[in-house]
Scaffold this motif. Structure first.
Motif, PDB file in Angstrom:
ATOM      1  N   LEU A  27       0.831  -1.209   0.000  1.00 41.96           N
ATOM      2  CA  LEU A  27       0.000   0.000   0.000  1.00 41.96           C
ATOM      3  C   LEU A  27       0.863   1.256   0.000  1.00 41.96           C
ATOM      4  CD1 LEU A  27      -2.705   1.478   0.210  1.00 41.96           C
ATOM      5  CD2 LEU A  27      -2.614   1.146   2.692  1.00 41.96           C
ATOM      6  N   LEU A  28       1.941   1.258   0.777  1.00 41.07           N
ATOM      7  CA  LEU A  28       2.837   2.414   0.821  1.00 41.07           C
ATOM      8  C   LEU A  28       3.413   2.721  -0.558  1.00 41.07           C
ATOM      9  CD1 LEU A  28       4.798   1.738   4.138  1.00 41.07           C
ATOM     10  CD2 LEU A  28       3.216   3.633   3.715  1.00 41.07           C
ATOM     11  N   VAL A  29       3.784   1.662  -1.279  1.00 37.95           N
ATOM     12  CA  VAL A  29       4.324   1.838  -2.629  1.00 37.95           C
ATOM     13  C   VAL A  29       3.233   2.258  -3.603  1.00 37.95           C
ATOM     14  CG1 VAL A  29       5.387   0.657  -4.583  1.00 37.95           C
ATOM     15  CG2 VAL A  29       6.229   0.234  -2.281  1.00 37.95           C
ATOM     16  N   ASN A  30       2.101   1.558  -3.551  1.00 42.58           N
ATOM     17  CA  ASN A  30       1.026   1.804  -4.512  1.00 42.58           C
ATOM     18  C   ASN A  30       0.386   3.180  -4.348  1.00 42.58           C
ATOM     19  OD1 ASN A  30       1.433  -0.709  -5.564  1.00 42.58           O
ATOM     20  ND2 ASN A  30      -0.369  -1.649  -4.632  1.00 42.58           N
ATOM     21  N   MET A  31       0.475   3.750  -3.144  1.00 44.61           N
ATOM     22  CA  MET A  31      -0.188   5.028  -2.905  1.00 44.61           C
ATOM     23  C   MET A  31       0.319   6.111  -3.857  1.00 44.61           C
ATOM     24  SD  MET A  31      -2.582   6.512  -1.392  1.00 44.61           S
ATOM     25  CE  MET A  31      -3.009   5.178  -0.265  1.00 44.61           C
ATOM     26  N   LYS A  32       1.574   6.043  -4.249  1.00 41.33           N
ATOM     27  CA  LYS A  32       2.096   7.044  -5.189  1.00 41.33           C
ATOM     28  C   LYS A  32       1.414   6.941  -6.549  1.00 41.33           C
ATOM     29  CE  LYS A  32       6.570   6.233  -4.818  1.00 41.33           C
ATOM     30  NZ  LYS A  32       8.009   6.475  -5.088  1.00 41.33           N
ATOM     31  N   SER A  33       1.023   5.713  -6.933  1.00 33.01           N
ATOM     32  CA  SER A  33       0.307   5.532  -8.197  1.00 33.01           C
ATOM     33  C   SER A  33      -1.184   5.769  -8.046  1.00 33.01           C
ATOM     34  CB  SER A  33       0.548   4.117  -8.731  1.00 33.01           C
ATOM     35  OG  SER A  33       1.910   3.917  -9.047  1.00 33.01           O
ATOM     36  N   PHE A  34      -1.730   5.483  -6.864  1.00 28.51           N
ATOM     37  CA  PHE A  34      -3.138   5.798  -6.619  1.00 28.51           C
ATOM     38  C   PHE A  34      -3.373   7.309  -6.692  1.00 28.51           C
ATOM     39  CE2 PHE A  34      -3.475   1.821  -3.787  1.00 28.51           C
ATOM     40  CZ  PHE A  34      -4.017   1.073  -4.810  1.00 28.51           C
ATOM     41  N   SER A  35      -2.454   8.068  -6.112  1.00 33.05           N
ATOM     42  CA  SER A  35      -2.665   9.504  -5.920  1.00 33.05           C
ATOM     43  C   SER A  35      -2.153  10.365  -7.061  1.00 33.05           C
ATOM     44  CB  SER A  35      -1.998   9.957  -4.620  1.00 33.05           C
ATOM     45  OG  SER A  35      -0.596   9.759  -4.684  1.00 33.05           O
ATOM     46  N   GLY A  36      -1.357   9.789  -7.971  1.00 29.23           N
ATOM     47  CA  GLY A  36      -0.805  10.587  -9.053  1.00 29.23           C
ATOM     48  C   GLY A  36      -0.113   9.717 -10.085  1.00 29.23           C
ATOM     49  N   PRO A  37       0.362  10.313 -11.183  1.00 33.95           N
ATOM     50  CA  PRO A  37       1.007   9.561 -12.271  1.00 33.95           C
ATOM     51  C   PRO A  37       2.448   9.195 -11.912  1.00 33.95           C
ATOM     52  CG  PRO A  37       0.947  11.894 -12.803  1.00 33.95           C
ATOM     53  CD  PRO A  37       0.209  11.750 -11.502  1.00 33.95           C
ATOM     54  N   ASP A  38       2.618   8.179 -11.092  1.00 33.26           N
ATOM     55  CA  ASP A  38       3.939   7.865 -10.541  1.00 33.26           C
ATOM     56  C   ASP A  38       4.933   7.407 -11.610  1.00 33.26           C
ATOM     57  OD1 ASP A  38       5.755   7.439  -8.289  1.00 33.26           O
ATOM     58  OD2 ASP A  38       5.523   5.312  -8.746  1.00 33.26           O
ATOM     59  N   SER A  39       4.481   6.621 -12.587  1.00 33.68           N
ATOM     60  CA  SER A  39       5.425   6.085 -13.588  1.00 33.68           C
ATOM     61  C   SER A  39       6.134   7.188 -14.374  1.00 33.68           C
ATOM     62  CB  SER A  39       4.701   5.130 -14.539  1.00 33.68           C
ATOM     63  OG  SER A  39       4.268   3.985 -13.847  1.00 33.68           O
ATOM     64  N   PRO A  40       5.420   8.147 -14.981  1.00 37.51           N
ATOM     65  CA  PRO A  40       6.139   9.217 -15.685  1.00 37.51           C
ATOM     66  C   PRO A  40       6.901  10.133 -14.731  1.00 37.51           C
ATOM     67  CG  PRO A  40       3.772   9.643 -15.704  1.00 37.51           C
ATOM     68  CD  PRO A  40       3.963   8.250 -15.199  1.00 37.51           C
ATOM     69  N   PHE A 342     -13.423  12.149  -4.905  1.00 36.55           N
ATOM     70  CA  PHE A 342     -13.081  13.521  -4.527  1.00 36.55           C
ATOM     71  C   PHE A 342     -12.232  14.235  -5.579  1.00 36.55           C
ATOM     72  CE2 PHE A 342     -13.973  11.360  -0.529  1.00 36.55           C
ATOM     73  CZ  PHE A 342     -14.826  12.263   0.089  1.00 36.55           C
ATOM     74  N   GLY A 343     -11.740  13.500  -6.583  1.00 35.42           N
ATOM     75  CA  GLY A 343     -11.008  14.131  -7.685  1.00 35.42           C
ATOM     76  C   GLY A 343      -9.719  14.805  -7.274  1.00 35.42           C
ATOM     77  N   LEU A 344      -8.977  14.210  -6.325  1.00 29.26           N
ATOM     78  CA  LEU A 344      -7.749  14.834  -5.820  1.00 29.26           C
ATOM     79  C   LEU A 344      -6.487  14.268  -6.455  1.00 29.26           C
ATOM     80  CD1 LEU A 344      -8.740  15.011  -2.040  1.00 29.26           C
ATOM     81  CD2 LEU A 344      -8.764  16.861  -3.730  1.00 29.26           C
ATOM     82  N   TYR A 345      -6.634  13.582  -7.560  1.00 30.82           N
ATOM     83  CA  TYR A 345      -5.495  12.956  -8.240  1.00 30.82           C
ATOM     84  C   TYR A 345      -4.464  14.009  -8.650  1.00 30.82           C
ATOM     85  CZ  TYR A 345      -3.092   9.809 -11.532  1.00 30.82           C
ATOM     86  OH  TYR A 345      -2.163   9.041 -12.203  1.00 30.82           O
ATOM     87  N   GLY A 346      -3.213  13.774  -8.304  1.00 36.03           N
ATOM     88  CA  GLY A 346      -2.109  14.641  -8.702  1.00 36.03           C
ATOM     89  C   GLY A 346      -1.871  15.835  -7.804  1.00 36.03           C
ATOM     90  N   GLU A 347      -2.644  15.971  -6.731  1.00 35.73           N
ATOM     91  CA  GLU A 347      -2.528  17.163  -5.885  1.00 35.73           C
ATOM     92  C   GLU A 347      -1.616  16.972  -4.671  1.00 35.73           C
ATOM     93  OE1 GLU A 347      -6.080  19.168  -4.863  1.00 35.73           O
ATOM     94  OE2 GLU A 347      -7.018  18.919  -6.833  1.00 35.73           O
ATOM     95  N   PHE A 348      -1.263  15.731  -4.366  1.00 37.38           N
ATOM     96  CA  PHE A 348      -0.466  15.486  -3.159  1.00 37.38           C
ATOM     97  C   PHE A 348       0.824  14.764  -3.502  1.00 37.38           C
ATOM     98  CE2 PHE A 348      -4.919  15.398  -1.557  1.00 37.38           C
ATOM     99  CZ  PHE A 348      -4.847  16.557  -0.802  1.00 37.38           C
ATOM    100  N   GLY A 349       1.868  15.083  -2.745  1.00 36.95           N
ATOM    101  CA  GLY A 349       3.155  14.444  -2.922  1.00 36.95           C
ATOM    102  C   GLY A 349       3.289  13.182  -2.086  1.00 36.95           C
ATOM    103  N   PRO A 350       4.486  12.583  -2.080  1.00 37.18           N
ATOM    104  CA  PRO A 350       4.718  11.308  -1.397  1.00 37.18           C
ATOM    105  C   PRO A 350       4.428  11.322   0.101  1.00 37.18           C
ATOM    106  CG  PRO A 350       6.514  11.804  -2.901  1.00 37.18           C
ATOM    107  CD  PRO A 350       5.659  13.025  -2.847  1.00 37.18           C
ATOM    108  N   LEU A 351       4.762  12.413   0.801  1.00 34.33           N
ATOM    109  CA  LEU A 351       4.575  12.424   2.251  1.00 34.33           C
ATOM    110  C   LEU A 351       3.106  12.305   2.621  1.00 34.33           C
ATOM    111  CD1 LEU A 351       5.704  12.642   5.079  1.00 34.33           C
ATOM    112  CD2 LEU A 351       5.613  15.133   4.888  1.00 34.33           C
ATOM    113  N   VAL A 352       2.247  13.083   1.957  1.00 31.57           N
ATOM    114  CA  VAL A 352       0.806  12.986   2.219  1.00 31.57           C
ATOM    115  C   VAL A 352       0.310  11.590   1.860  1.00 31.57           C
ATOM    116  CG1 VAL A 352      -1.469  13.848   1.566  1.00 31.57           C
ATOM    117  CG2 VAL A 352       0.422  15.450   1.913  1.00 31.57           C
ATOM    118  N   GLY A 353       0.869  11.015   0.799  1.00 30.50           N
ATOM    119  CA  GLY A 353       0.496   9.660   0.415  1.00 30.50           C
ATOM    120  C   GLY A 353       0.804   8.645   1.494  1.00 30.50           C
TER     121      GLY A 353
END
Length: 403
Positions: A27-40, A342-353
């Motif tokens: 979950l800790l790893v996946n959260m970066k992809s859940f919350s934003g475009p982690d791969s690019p 809630f449409g918050l994709y891309g608004e938070f960085g890793p720490l919030v994730g």
């Protein structure tokens, strides 16, 4: 003779604890992809979230988490296959047909996961790699451990050499600005679709990203199969002395954290030359596998010592319904970040994730404890096992457990 899933008294508690810890790590790893475009974002030559607290959150995630828990799950999967085969043999029942149904149901869950929730699914890969274990699970312990170590070493060297050649040749620097621009465009597109798009637009993007992620499918198999093999080896050996575990612990302490530390040391050179990317490749592939075994040994040694008993007890509950928890993490997180939530994709960085992941997992711990006191298995485990064994499994306990 009826062949049923493993019962409460037959469970190996340390394996459930590992599953619970692995679910949290994933979950800790996946959260970066859940919350934003982690791969690019990861492909950029510079830090996208460049605040110091986000940069160091990323560094710590790369060291302690990235690549360490998907491999732990692979180990546990390999271990479970051998246990399943041994139980079938002890009860004089056919193992292969039931196992094939199990993998097919897992594959269906994975496909549904990708179509309706998230592109980063691992179930499809486990369903396919698990089939390869039909070739390996009968083999002796010595072959399994030798094959696993040889394959992960050769595979890691191959991937690291490719990375080194690409960067040391100057090709990476030559095309860096072009690649950065393409990745920036992909970031903008992903944020637009996931934060504002319709459900069908999100589904289309999700399938596209799954295809991009799995274009090197055979490489992924080569990276996961060694851990399946290590798990099968451990299941066949079964008994490890504390002295033997300490030896493995010390070896993997050197090979795991030692390999991953190189990427931390060379982090200041990210995007400048070959050092960081090459160290990162070796650390993720070989270091991740060794770090996983290091964690496994640490968990077993702590469990045997009686330390962290209360903490382990919570992880045990989440581990007993790891399948349910893994899939519900996707449902919760994507609903929170995608446009239909809630449409918050891309608004938070890793720490919030990381903070959000801790909140989700804490809720799952409490729910898992409540559920397992009342039921024999998680709800999705019940569906999976009922379809696997071809009959409805007993779910509800007649009396509440005190465990």
């Amino acid at each position: 003779m009826n062949w049923k899933p493993v019962g409460d008294q037959e469970r190996i508690q340390s394996l459930d604890i590992m599953r619970g810890i692995a679910v949290f790590g994933i979950l800790l790893v996946n959260m970066k992809s859940f919350s934003g475009p982690d791969s690019p974002i990861r492909a950029l030559s510079y830090e996208y979230f460049d605040e110091p607290y986000n940069v160091w959150t990323n560094v710590l995630l790369e060291f302690f988490v990235q690549g360490n828990f998907i491999t732990m799950f692979s180990f546990l999967f390999g271990f479970g296959i051998v246990l399943m085969a041994e139980r079938a043999k002890a009860k004089n029942t056919r193992f292969v047909p039931v196992f094939l149904r199990r993998q097919f149901v897992l594959l269906l869950f994975g496909i549904l996961h990708v179509l309706f929730f998230w592109y980063g699914d691992i179930l499809i890969m486990y369903a396919i790699v698990g089939l390869l274990m039909l070739i390996f699970y009968r083999l002796n312990k010595k072959f399994l451990i030798t094959f696993g170590f040889a394959l992960i070493t050769v595979y890691s060297l191959f991937m690291t050499t490719l990375t080194y050649d690409y960067w040391s040749s100057g090709a990476a620097i030559t095309y860096q600005s072009t690649q950065n621009e393409l990745n920036e465009q992909e970031i903008v597109q992903s944020i637009e679709v996931y934060s504002d798009g319709t459900y069908l637009e999100i589904m289309k993007e999700r399938i596209h990203e799954w295809g991009d992620l799995n274009r090197y499918f055979l490489f992924f198999i080569a990276g996961l199969l060694p851990m399946f093999s290590f798990g099968a080896y451990a299941a066949k050996k079964r008994t490890f002395t504390n002295r033997g575990l300490w030896k493995i612990w010390l070896l993997t302490l050197i090979l795991g954290p030692g390999s991953k530390l190189l990427a931390v040391i060379f982090f200041p050179f990210k995007g400048e030359d070959w050092r960081y990317e090459t160290a990162m490749s070796w650390g993720y592939e070989f270091g991740g596998a060794m770090m996983s075994i290091f964690y496994i040994c640490s968990i077993v040694l702590l469990y045997r010592s009686g330390k962290c008993k209360r903490l382990f007890n919570y992880f045990q509950f989440t581990g007993r319904m790891a399948f349910t928890n893994y899939l519900t993490q996707s449902i919760i997180a994507t609903t929170f970040f995608y446009s239909y939530g809630f449409g918050l994709y891309g608004e938070f960085g890793p720490l919030v994730g990381v903070i959000f992941a801790c909140v989700i997992f804490s809720i799952q711990v409490l729910f898992s404890k409540w559920w397992m006191h009342r039921y024999y298995m998680g709800p999705l485990e019940w569906v999976w096992r009922s379809l696997t064994y071809g009959r409805k499994q007993r779910l509800k306990r007649h009396k509440l457990s005190n465990g």
